[in-house]
Design a protein around this motif. Structure first.
Motif, PDB file in Angstrom:
ATOM      1  N   PHE A 126       0.838  -1.197   0.000  1.00  0.00           N
ATOM      2  CA  PHE A 126       0.000   0.000   0.000  1.00  0.00           C
ATOM      3  C   PHE A 126       0.874   1.248   0.000  1.00  0.00           C
ATOM      4  N   SER A 127       0.332   2.344  -0.503  1.00  0.00           N
ATOM      5  CA  SER A 127       1.064   3.603  -0.436  1.00  0.00           C
ATOM      6  C   SER A 127       1.200   4.014   1.027  1.00  0.00           C
ATOM      7  N   GLY A 128       2.383   4.493   1.393  1.00  0.00           N
ATOM      8  CA  GLY A 128       2.673   4.846   2.784  1.00  0.00           C
ATOM      9  C   GLY A 128       4.105   4.468   3.103  1.00  0.00           C
ATOM     10  N   THR A 129       4.420   4.388   4.376  1.00  0.00           N
ATOM     11  CA  THR A 129       5.787   4.034   4.768  1.00  0.00           C
ATOM     12  C   THR A 129       5.935   2.520   4.823  1.00  0.00           C
ATOM     13  N   ILE A 130       7.192   2.072   4.807  1.00  0.00           N
ATOM     14  CA  ILE A 130       7.467   0.635   4.957  1.00  0.00           C
ATOM     15  C   ILE A 130       6.995   0.162   6.330  1.00  0.00           C
ATOM     16  N   MET A 131       7.179   1.013   7.339  1.00  0.00           N
ATOM     17  CA  MET A 131       6.732   0.678   8.693  1.00  0.00           C
ATOM     18  C   MET A 131       5.225   0.421   8.701  1.00  0.00           C
ATOM     19  N   ASP A 132       4.468   1.288   8.050  1.00  0.00           N
ATOM     20  CA  ASP A 132       3.004   1.132   8.014  1.00  0.00           C
ATOM     21  C   ASP A 132       2.604  -0.141   7.291  1.00  0.00           C
ATOM     22  N   ASN A 133       3.314  -0.492   6.223  1.00  0.00           N
ATOM     23  CA  ASN A 133       2.985  -1.690   5.463  1.00  0.00           C
ATOM     24  C   ASN A 133       3.220  -2.961   6.270  1.00  0.00           C
ATOM     25  N   ILE A 134       4.305  -3.000   7.027  1.00  0.00           N
ATOM     26  CA  ILE A 134       4.572  -4.187   7.851  1.00  0.00           C
ATOM     27  C   ILE A 134       3.564  -4.265   8.994  1.00  0.00           C
ATOM     28  N   ARG A 135       3.168  -3.105   9.519  1.00  0.00           N
ATOM     29  CA  ARG A 135       2.244  -3.052  10.651  1.00  0.00           C
ATOM     30  C   ARG A 135       0.782  -3.226  10.217  1.00  0.00           C
ATOM     31  N   TYR A 136       0.530  -3.389   8.933  1.00  0.00           N
ATOM     32  CA  TYR A 136      -0.832  -3.403   8.401  1.00  0.00           C
ATOM     33  C   TYR A 136      -1.725  -4.443   9.077  1.00  0.00           C
ATOM     34  N   GLY A 137      -1.177  -5.591   9.413  1.00  0.00           N
ATOM     35  CA  GLY A 137      -1.980  -6.647  10.034  1.00  0.00           C
ATOM     36  C   GLY A 137      -1.981  -6.613  11.545  1.00  0.00           C
ATOM     37  N   ASN A 138      -1.259  -5.649  12.143  1.00  0.00           N
ATOM     38  CA  ASN A 138      -1.190  -5.554  13.609  1.00  0.00           C
ATOM     39  C   ASN A 138      -0.843  -4.123  13.989  1.00  0.00           C
ATOM     40  N   PHE A 139      -1.870  -3.282  14.044  1.00  0.00           N
ATOM     41  CA  PHE A 139      -1.647  -1.849  14.277  1.00  0.00           C
ATOM     42  C   PHE A 139      -1.105  -1.555  15.672  1.00  0.00           C
ATOM     43  N   SER A 140      -1.277  -2.488  16.582  1.00  0.00           N
ATOM     44  CA  SER A 140      -0.816  -2.251  17.956  1.00  0.00           C
ATOM     45  C   SER A 140       0.659  -2.584  18.146  1.00  0.00           C
ATOM     46  N   ALA A 141       1.300  -3.118  17.126  1.00  0.00           N
ATOM     47  CA  ALA A 141       2.707  -3.514  17.248  1.00  0.00           C
ATOM     48  C   ALA A 141       3.604  -2.286  17.414  1.00  0.00           C
ATOM     49  N   THR A 142       4.620  -2.416  18.244  1.00  0.00           N
ATOM     50  CA  THR A 142       5.584  -1.333  18.447  1.00  0.00           C
ATOM     51  C   THR A 142       6.597  -1.314  17.315  1.00  0.00           C
ATOM     52  N   ASP A 143       7.342  -0.216  17.216  1.00  0.00           N
ATOM     53  CA  ASP A 143       8.384  -0.125  16.194  1.00  0.00           C
ATOM     54  C   ASP A 143       9.417  -1.230  16.378  1.00  0.00           C
ATOM     55  N   GLU A 144       9.726  -1.548  17.625  1.00  0.00           N
ATOM     56  CA  GLU A 144      10.715  -2.590  17.889  1.00  0.00           C
ATOM     57  C   GLU A 144      10.231  -3.953  17.388  1.00  0.00           C
ATOM     58  N   GLU A 145       8.933  -4.214  17.562  1.00  0.00           N
ATOM     59  CA  GLU A 145       8.377  -5.482  17.085  1.00  0.00           C
ATOM     60  C   GLU A 145       8.367  -5.549  15.562  1.00  0.00           C
ATOM     61  N   VAL A 146       8.110  -4.421  14.916  1.00  0.00           N
ATOM     62  CA  VAL A 146       8.153  -4.362  13.454  1.00  0.00           C
ATOM     63  C   VAL A 146       9.563  -4.664  12.971  1.00  0.00           C
ATOM     64  N   ILE A 147      10.556  -4.040  13.596  1.00  0.00           N
ATOM     65  CA  ILE A 147      11.949  -4.241  13.188  1.00  0.00           C
ATOM     66  C   ILE A 147      12.383  -5.684  13.433  1.00  0.00           C
ATOM     67  N   ARG A 148      11.929  -6.261  14.551  1.00  0.00           N
ATOM     68  CA  ARG A 148      12.283  -7.646  14.847  1.00  0.00           C
ATOM     69  C   ARG A 148      11.713  -8.586  13.783  1.00  0.00           C
ATOM     70  N   ALA A 149      10.487  -8.331  13.360  1.00  0.00           N
ATOM     71  CA  ALA A 149       9.872  -9.163  12.316  1.00  0.00           C
ATOM     72  C   ALA A 149      10.633  -9.023  11.007  1.00  0.00           C
TER      73      ALA A 149
END
Length: 594
Positions: free
Chosen positions: A440-463
């Motif tokens: 989707f248009s937006g940031t890479i962070m937003d795209n990874i978080r798309y299925g779990n909006f409550s995830a922290t930045d650290e959890e996104v980076i770990r994934a």
């Protein structure tokens, strides 16, 4: 709607009826208080201005003959007051009707979009997406003026017409009857063009839909177009579609433009008749006909035909809107075939035990894609699904996510039939990565978080690190905050898949579905990713569809699917020992390396 493409006109499955107009009016109900206040302002202003010709009559027949300057000044003041009140009311109407109209448009567009979110994949499989988009945007916009001004103007103009006829009858009954003689002629004109006019607007909406569908398809496929130097051919197709749209538009508006001149001609004829008869009766000394009466009556004539002209415009707008409303309500009424049953319950926390119990499924009646499929996957097992293209592999996992309903049989998770649980509670506990790694248009962070909006930045980076996406993300100009375009056009196919992989991992699903998850990843990255995959699959039941067999050798079970049935099932070593279809497929891929 039947299966369609950009060069095929849509066929309405449900014809328009008056109940759809009632549905349209239902969107006005939440704003009825504001509508009533605006209507009161307009009607009171209209009633006030209706007195102006009466003021003229008094001035002509009483004040001027009696040289009553105070009376002239008084009626002039009342006329000025009526004009100011009318201007204030008009400003009030413009402000609030536009606010109401846009809010109604928002409500209607939201209803369509919300319904589209619930429709199954089969709905989108059969339609060009441009023809869906035109309903949400263009068609709703086209009825904006009808909702914001047309309905209120019609109500007030109808009341104005009653006021005018009453005042005209008070002035002179015979002159009023002469004026009304034009209405039957106008009614005949309306009846003659009504059917052709509605048909013309239906054709126009079809051509607009076709054009929009081709534009959307062309934009999505622009890379292929330029790669194969198809620009001239595509421009020719566009020119034909645009030309058809232009012709249909010109024919439709031709009928609309017939109404205005017809009213003008009828009003001119009746006005001339009133002048001739009025002057003749006045010369012959007919009682009740004076200069003041004739002046006042001619002022009312202009006011009489003005609301009729407005009503005719509303009628045109209504016929135009009907062609769009038919499509809008057809979309809203599209049945949601994959939906929660009335007795559906929440899916308990999933452990991961999955069973297909004699499942049969077909996209079209009589053409089964899966035939009596049965298997069982224990919690934590990884099941690989392989086979030729079109064998039913993706269909199998789509049924597990309830993107489609099975024709017969059952799909059980932890012994619970998924047909009896709510779709949301089921899918929230599943992770799906499809062949089309949509970004989707937006940031890479937003795209990874798309299925779990409550995830922290650290959890996104770990994934992202787990699936080996972190390194290439950090090499981009803004790292995880880098903006990516729609469909991820700035990213390579492999990068899009890695981001989608991180998205699926971050959702922490109990059941994981990977549909060609590594198809766009190079061999070197695949080796690194395999380590992350091993961590990802721990404790989860997974279904992996793969053509690259190196990614599934360690699966708990491999199923070879062809022609809608499971032909072989077992571990890699067991299937290789059988030297059946899986063996042939494996050897065909790796014979050159052995």
């Amino acid at each position: 709607m039947a299966r369609n493409k950009y060069d095929v006109d849509e066929v309405l499955e449900d014809k328009f009826d008056v109940n759809q107009l009632k549905r349209l009016l239902a969107y006005l109900i939440p704003y009825r208080k504001r509508f009533v206040s605006v209507g009161f302002m307009m009607l009171s202003a209209s009633a006030f201005t209706m007195l102006i010709p009466q003021f003229f009559q008094k001035v002509m027949d009483v004040c001027i003959p009696n040289k009553d300057m105070k009376g002239i000044a008084f009626y002039s003041f009342l006329t000025l007051l009526a004009a100011f009140y009318s201007a204030f009311s008009l400003r009030y109407k413009i402000k609030y009707t536009n606010q109401i109209g846009q809010q109604i448009i928002h409500d209607m567009r939201y209803d369509i979009f919300e319904h589209l979110q619930e429709l199954p994949f089969s709905y989108y499989d059969d339609r060009p997406h441009g023809k869906i988009q035109v309903r949400v945007v263009n068609y709703v916009n086209s009825i904006s003026d009808l909702l914001s001004n047309g309905i209120l103007n019609t109500i007030t103009d109808l009341c104005n017409l009653v006021f005018i006829i009453v005042f005209m009858l008070i002035l002179n009954v015979r002159l009023t009857l002469v004026c009304l003689c034009g209405l039957p002629i106008l009614a005949i004109v309306i009846v003659v063009i009504k059917k052709k006019q509605r048909t013309a607007w239906q054709v126009q909406s079809n051509k607009q839909s076709n054009l929009n569908a081709y534009i959307a398809e062309s934009i999505n496929g622009i890379r292929v177009t330029q790669s194969f130097v198809r620009e001239d051919v595509n421009s020719g197709i566009f020119n034909n579609l645009s030309g058809s749209y232009r012709k249909s538009w010109m024919r439709a508006v031709m009928f609309n433009f017939t109404m205005g001149p017809s009213i003008d001609i009828i009003s001119i004829i009746t006005t001339a008749a009133i002048y001739v008869l009025g002057v003749s009766w006045m010369i012959n000394g007919e009682t009740g006909i004076t200069v003041g009466v004739l002046v006042a009556f001619t002022a009312y004539i202009g006011r009489f035909w003005a609301p009729i002209n407005t009503l005719a415009g509303f009628y045109n707008s209504l016929l135009t809107a009907i062609s769009y409303l038919e499509r809008i309500f057809e979309t809203i009424d599209e049945p949601v075939v994959v939906k929660d049953r009335e007795d559906a319950v929440e899916m308990p926390p999933i452990h991961g035990d999955v069973a297909f119990d004699h499942v049969t499924f077909s996209y079209e009646p009589g053409v089964p894609i899966l035939k009596d499929v049965s298997f069982h996957a224990n919690q934590g097992q990884s099941f690989a699904v392989v086979g030729p293209t079109g064998a039913g592999k993706t269909t199998l996992v789509n049924l597990l996510s309830r993107f489609y309903n099975v024709d017969s049989g059952r799909i059980l998770i932890d012994g619970i039939d998924i047909a009896g649980v709510t779709i949301r509670s089921l899918r929230k506990q599943m992770g799906v990565m499809m062949q089309d790694s949509f970004i989707f248009s937006g940031t890479i962070m937003d795209n990874i978080r798309y299925g779990n909006f409550s995830a922290t930045d650290e959890e996104v980076i770990r994934a992202a690190k787990t699936v080996c996406a972190h390194d290439f993300i950090m090499e981009m100009e803004n790292g995880y905050q880098t903006q990516v375009n729609e469909r991820g056009s700035r990213l390579s196919a492999g990068q899009r898949q890695l981001i989608s992989f991180a998205r699926a991992l971050l959702a922490d699903p109990k059941i994981l579905i990977l549909d060609e998850a590594t198809s766009s990843i190079d061999t070197e990255t695949e080796i690194i990713l395999q380590k992350g995959l091993n961590e990802l699959l721990k404790g989860r039941t997974s279904f992996i569809i793969a053509h690259r067999l190196s990614t599934i050798k360690n699966s708990s079970c491999i199923m070879y699917v062809d022609k809608g049935t499971i032909l072989e099932k077992g571990t890699h070593d067991e299937l290789m020992a059988q030297k059946g279809e899986y063996y042939k497929l494996y050897m065909s891929q790796y014979a050159s390396l052995m």
